[in-house]
Design a protein around this motif. Structure first.
Motif, mmCIF file in Angstrom:
data_model
loop_
_atom_site.group_PDB
_atom_site.id
_atom_site.type_symbol
_atom_site.label_atom_id
_atom_site.label_comp_id
_atom_site.label_asym_id
_atom_site.label_seq_id
_atom_site.Cartn_x
_atom_site.Cartn_y
_atom_site.Cartn_z
ATOM 1 N N LEU A 195 0.835 -1.198 0.000
ATOM 2 C CA LEU A 195 0.000 0.000 0.000
ATOM 3 C C LEU A 195 0.871 1.249 0.000
ATOM 4 C CD1 LEU A 195 -2.889 1.153 0.189
ATOM 5 C CD2 LEU A 195 -2.671 1.034 2.676
ATOM 6 N N ARG A 196 1.920 1.236 0.803
ATOM 7 C CA ARG A 196 2.846 2.382 0.840
ATOM 8 C C ARG A 196 3.550 2.556 -0.500
ATOM 9 N NH1 ARG A 196 8.377 2.377 1.749
ATOM 10 N NH2 ARG A 196 9.269 4.405 2.309
ATOM 11 N N ALA A 197 3.985 1.460 -1.098
ATOM 12 C CA ALA A 197 4.662 1.548 -2.391
ATOM 13 C C ALA A 197 3.749 2.191 -3.438
ATOM 14 C CB ALA A 197 5.111 0.166 -2.843
ATOM 15 N N ASP A 198 2.477 1.820 -3.439
ATOM 16 C CA ASP A 198 1.531 2.415 -4.370
ATOM 17 C C ASP A 198 1.329 3.899 -4.081
ATOM 18 O OD1 ASP A 198 1.268 -0.017 -5.594
ATOM 19 O OD2 ASP A 198 -0.664 -0.504 -4.669
ATOM 20 N N LEU A 199 1.268 4.248 -2.789
ATOM 21 C CA LEU A 199 1.118 5.658 -2.408
ATOM 22 C C LEU A 199 2.311 6.472 -2.884
ATOM 23 C CD1 LEU A 199 -0.085 8.070 -0.904
ATOM 24 C CD2 LEU A 199 0.819 7.100 1.232
ATOM 25 N N LEU A 200 3.519 5.950 -2.667
ATOM 26 C CA LEU A 200 4.712 6.666 -3.112
ATOM 27 C C LEU A 200 4.735 6.814 -4.630
ATOM 28 C CD1 LEU A 200 7.465 5.160 -0.776
ATOM 29 C CD2 LEU A 200 6.410 7.428 -0.629
ATOM 30 N N SER A 201 4.271 5.805 -5.345
ATOM 31 C CA SER A 201 4.205 5.893 -6.803
ATOM 32 C C SER A 201 3.222 6.977 -7.237
ATOM 33 C CB SER A 201 3.798 4.543 -7.398
ATOM 34 O OG SER A 201 4.781 3.564 -7.182
ATOM 35 N N THR A 202 2.089 7.044 -6.554
ATOM 36 C CA THR A 202 1.101 8.078 -6.854
ATOM 37 C C THR A 202 1.677 9.463 -6.619
ATOM 38 O OG1 THR A 202 -0.761 6.614 -6.316
ATOM 39 C CG2 THR A 202 -1.173 8.983 -6.214
ATOM 40 N N ILE A 203 2.370 9.622 -5.495
ATOM 41 C CA ILE A 203 2.969 10.916 -5.176
ATOM 42 C C ILE A 203 4.051 11.282 -6.194
ATOM 43 C CG2 ILE A 203 4.465 12.094 -3.520
ATOM 44 C CD1 ILE A 203 2.855 10.673 -1.303
ATOM 45 N N GLU A 204 4.913 10.337 -6.506
ATOM 46 C CA GLU A 204 5.997 10.618 -7.439
ATOM 47 C C GLU A 204 5.458 11.023 -8.810
ATOM 48 O OE1 GLU A 204 10.044 8.493 -9.256
ATOM 49 O OE2 GLU A 204 8.739 7.398 -7.857
ATOM 50 N N ALA A 205 4.408 10.350 -9.242
ATOM 51 C CA ALA A 205 3.830 10.665 -10.543
ATOM 52 C C ALA A 205 3.183 12.041 -10.562
ATOM 53 C CB ALA A 205 2.802 9.600 -10.926
ATOM 54 N N GLY A 206 2.736 12.515 -9.399
ATOM 55 C CA GLY A 206 2.031 13.791 -9.348
ATOM 56 C C GLY A 206 2.883 14.990 -8.994
ATOM 57 N N LEU A 207 4.137 14.778 -8.618
ATOM 58 C CA LEU A 207 4.984 15.894 -8.212
ATOM 59 C C LEU A 207 5.269 16.833 -9.383
ATOM 60 C CD1 LEU A 207 7.657 14.199 -5.903
ATOM 61 C CD2 LEU A 207 5.764 15.683 -5.203
ATOM 62 N N PRO A 208 5.253 18.126 -9.137
ATOM 63 C CA PRO A 208 5.639 19.070 -10.189
ATOM 64 C C PRO A 208 7.151 19.067 -10.377
ATOM 65 C CG PRO A 208 5.217 20.242 -8.149
ATOM 66 C CD PRO A 208 4.865 18.801 -7.890
ATOM 67 N N PRO A 209 7.646 19.663 -11.446
ATOM 68 C CA PRO A 209 9.096 19.790 -11.612
ATOM 69 C C PRO A 209 9.716 20.520 -10.419
ATOM 70 C CG PRO A 209 7.937 20.421 -13.620
ATOM 71 C CD PRO A 209 6.889 20.246 -12.563
ATOM 72 N N GLU A 210 10.962 20.220 -10.122
ATOM 73 C CA GLU A 210 11.617 20.818 -8.951
ATOM 74 C C GLU A 210 11.569 22.334 -8.989
ATOM 75 O OE1 GLU A 210 15.449 19.337 -7.950
ATOM 76 O OE2 GLU A 210 14.890 17.244 -8.186
ATOM 77 N N SER A 211 11.671 22.900 -10.149
ATOM 78 C CA SER A 211 11.671 24.364 -10.265
ATOM 79 C C SER A 211 10.337 24.987 -9.878
ATOM 80 C CB SER A 211 12.030 24.772 -11.693
ATOM 81 O OG SER A 211 11.075 24.255 -12.623
ATOM 82 N N GLU A 212 9.274 24.176 -9.823
ATOM 83 C CA GLU A 212 7.939 24.692 -9.501
ATOM 84 C C GLU A 212 7.497 24.327 -8.081
ATOM 85 O OE1 GLU A 212 5.177 23.387 -12.458
ATOM 86 O OE2 GLU A 212 6.494 23.930 -14.140
ATOM 87 N N ARG A 213 8.379 23.726 -7.320
ATOM 88 C CA ARG A 213 8.002 23.302 -5.974
ATOM 89 C C ARG A 213 8.182 24.443 -4.968
ATOM 90 N NH1 ARG A 213 10.863 17.235 -6.045
ATOM 91 N NH2 ARG A 213 9.905 16.624 -8.040
ATOM 92 N N TYR B 116 1.316 20.562 -2.171
ATOM 93 C CA TYR B 116 0.953 20.606 -3.588
ATOM 94 C C TYR B 116 -0.562 20.486 -3.777
ATOM 95 C CZ TYR B 116 5.912 19.268 -3.709
ATOM 96 O OH TYR B 116 7.271 19.203 -3.516
ATOM 97 N N PRO B 117 -1.337 21.436 -3.283
ATOM 98 C CA PRO B 117 -2.802 21.320 -3.393
ATOM 99 C C PRO B 117 -3.288 21.281 -4.833
ATOM 100 C CG PRO B 117 -2.134 23.529 -2.690
ATOM 101 C CD PRO B 117 -0.920 22.670 -2.596
ATOM 102 N N GLU B 118 -2.547 21.924 -5.735
ATOM 103 C CA GLU B 118 -2.961 21.924 -7.133
ATOM 104 C C GLU B 118 -2.755 20.561 -7.779
ATOM 105 O OE1 GLU B 118 1.361 22.603 -6.976
ATOM 106 O OE2 GLU B 118 -0.358 23.376 -5.853
ATOM 107 N N ARG B 119 -1.923 19.720 -7.166
ATOM 108 C CA ARG B 119 -1.662 18.376 -7.706
ATOM 109 C C ARG B 119 -2.448 17.284 -6.991
ATOM 110 N NH1 ARG B 119 2.423 17.791 -11.766
ATOM 111 N NH2 ARG B 119 3.054 19.905 -12.319
ATOM 112 N N PHE B 120 -2.613 17.449 -5.663
ATOM 113 C CA PHE B 120 -3.181 16.357 -4.866
ATOM 114 C C PHE B 120 -4.472 16.741 -4.134
ATOM 115 C CE2 PHE B 120 1.487 15.558 -4.899
ATOM 116 C CZ PHE B 120 1.461 14.410 -5.672
ATOM 117 N N GLY B 121 -4.934 17.974 -4.327
ATOM 118 C CA GLY B 121 -6.167 18.405 -3.677
ATOM 119 C C GLY B 121 -5.894 19.244 -2.444
#
Length: 404
Positions: A222-240, A365-370
């Motif tokens: 479950l954690r691995a899937d959560l981390l995959s979801t987060i990684e896929a949704g992260l903005p580029p480093e320059s926009e963080r 990252y509310p614009e990415r994850f709510g």
């Protein structure tokens, strides 16, 4: 499991008893767990035909700095002390085994995060004690297992290595790795061979000793899937955003900055999110450093992540008001833009880690994850719609219940 004077010590009952003793004197190659004495892949143990110490299953785990610990049966009376171990036992459906935990804020935080989870209970809620412990206390508790790093125990008042070995011999083995919390230096006498382990590696070892490999694997997946979801949704480093990870008192009189992206299990919920630390990573001597409001304003983070609000240790509402009314605090970008968020505790086990990963992802990252809703005292964890959740609540509940 009360031990009478005529009964062999737990050290004598351990199938690999010598490994526990020698493990206190040297590190090990890594954190591993097994529920049988011969299967390094941690296959599920099965009951022996007679259930005796010679033909029944054994429960084994290896961890620096304790070495290998082997039990003949899962522990039912466990001393945890630190909060992350109580969280682990709860995640494995073994919360009833915990006989003592330091700090009642841990239970408050657990209740906040897990209030809506079916079948998740916190039976150790009223078994909290003061910080620290004595040999007399451990003899009285007569625990099957002490989920404490023996290296750390020797740094406490009236404790030395001989005391640790006495408890391990006469009561029950030790199993813990405290200095992995932020990769701190262990005591000099233990430094040779001391290795660092992640939160989930530590959890894997605890699961093996409880004989709960299936629950662990379900939670780890479950954690691995959560981390995959987060990684896929992260903005580029320059926009963080830039962020400051703070322990700040209600009245603002004490402000401590913690590293945001540091190694160790204290940052297991912030490091994967990759935000920019407003204070950087240089010039740190420990897990945190004290700053004043001037330094906070100079760094001027986009986001403030403030610890302890959901534990009851800090009045989050009052703290936010005090920041808004403070001459310097009111100038902070995070305050002006309403991006001051409450967190739980860095003393997290796997259950709190899952929720705090989701919580912090939404805060950064509310614009990415709510959006993350404003916390008010007495709230429980938000009941997001299924489409807004970053992990499956029923899947988590099922794992804790053992429906795996």
């Amino acid at each position: 499991m009360a031990r009478e004077d005529t009964r062999p010590t737990r050290r004598e009952l351990l199938g690999a008893g010598a490994a526990v003793g020698t493990g206190l004197l040297a590190g090990c190659s890594g954190a591993t767990g097994s529920e049988t004495p011969t299967d390094g892949d941690a296959a599920t143990a099965t009951e022996g035909e007679t259930g005796t110490a010679t033909d029944g299953p054994r429960y084994r785990a290896e961890l620096s700095p304790v070495g290998e610990v082997t039990l003949e049966e899962p522990p039912t009376n466990v001393f945890a002390h630190f909060p992350w171990f109580a969280d682990m036992a709860t995640a494995l459906g073994q919360g009833e085994s915990i006989n003592s935990v330091w700090w009642d804020g841990t239970a408050t935080a657990m209740e906040y995060f897990t209030a809506d989870l079916d079948g998740v209970e916190i039976p150790w809620r009223d078994r909290t004690t003061a910080y620290g412990f004595s040999k007399e206390q451990l003899y009285e508790l007569d625990s099957d297992l002490h989920l404490v790093d023996p290296a750390w125990a020797t740094t406490q008042e009236n404790w030395d290595r001989g005391d640790v070995e006495d408890i391990g011999d006469a009561v029950g083995p030790w199993f813990g790795n405290y200095y992995s919390n932020f990769h701190a230096e262990p005591p000099a006498a233990w430094a040779d061979g001391y290795e660092y382990h992640s939160l989930w590696e530590l959890f894997e070892g605890v699961a093996a000793l409880y004989g709960e490999r299936a629950r662990y694997e379900a939670l780890a997946a479950l954690r691995a899937d959560l981390l995959s979801t987060i990684e896929a949704g992260l903005p580029p480093e320059s926009e963080r955003p830039t962020a400051a990870y703070l322990s700040i008192s209600t009245d603002l009189s004490a402000i401590y900055v913690l590293r945001l992206n540091a190694p160790g299990y204290f940052n297991a919920h912030t490091r994967p999110l990759g935000a920019t630390d407003a204070f950087g990573d240089d010039g740190w001597d420990g897990a945190f450093q004290q700053v004043d409001m001037e330094a906070l304003l100079e760094a001027d983070p986009d986001v403030l992540l403030t610890l302890w609000g959901v534990t009851g240790a800090v009045d989050y509402d009052a703290m936010r008001r005090n920041l808004a009314e403070d001459d310097l605090g009111s100038e902070l970008s995070a305050v002006r833009n309403d991006r001051v968020y409450t967190q739980g505790t860095r003393w997290q086990g796997p259950l709190m880690n899952l929720f705090q990963l989701e919580m912090t992802a939404k805060q950064l990252y509310p614009e990415r994850f709510g959006e993350w809703p404003v916390y008010e005292e007495g709230d429980s964890y938000p009941s997001f719609d299924a489409s807004e959740r970053l992990f499956d609540r029923e899947r988590l509940s099922a794992a804790v219940r053992g429906d795996v």
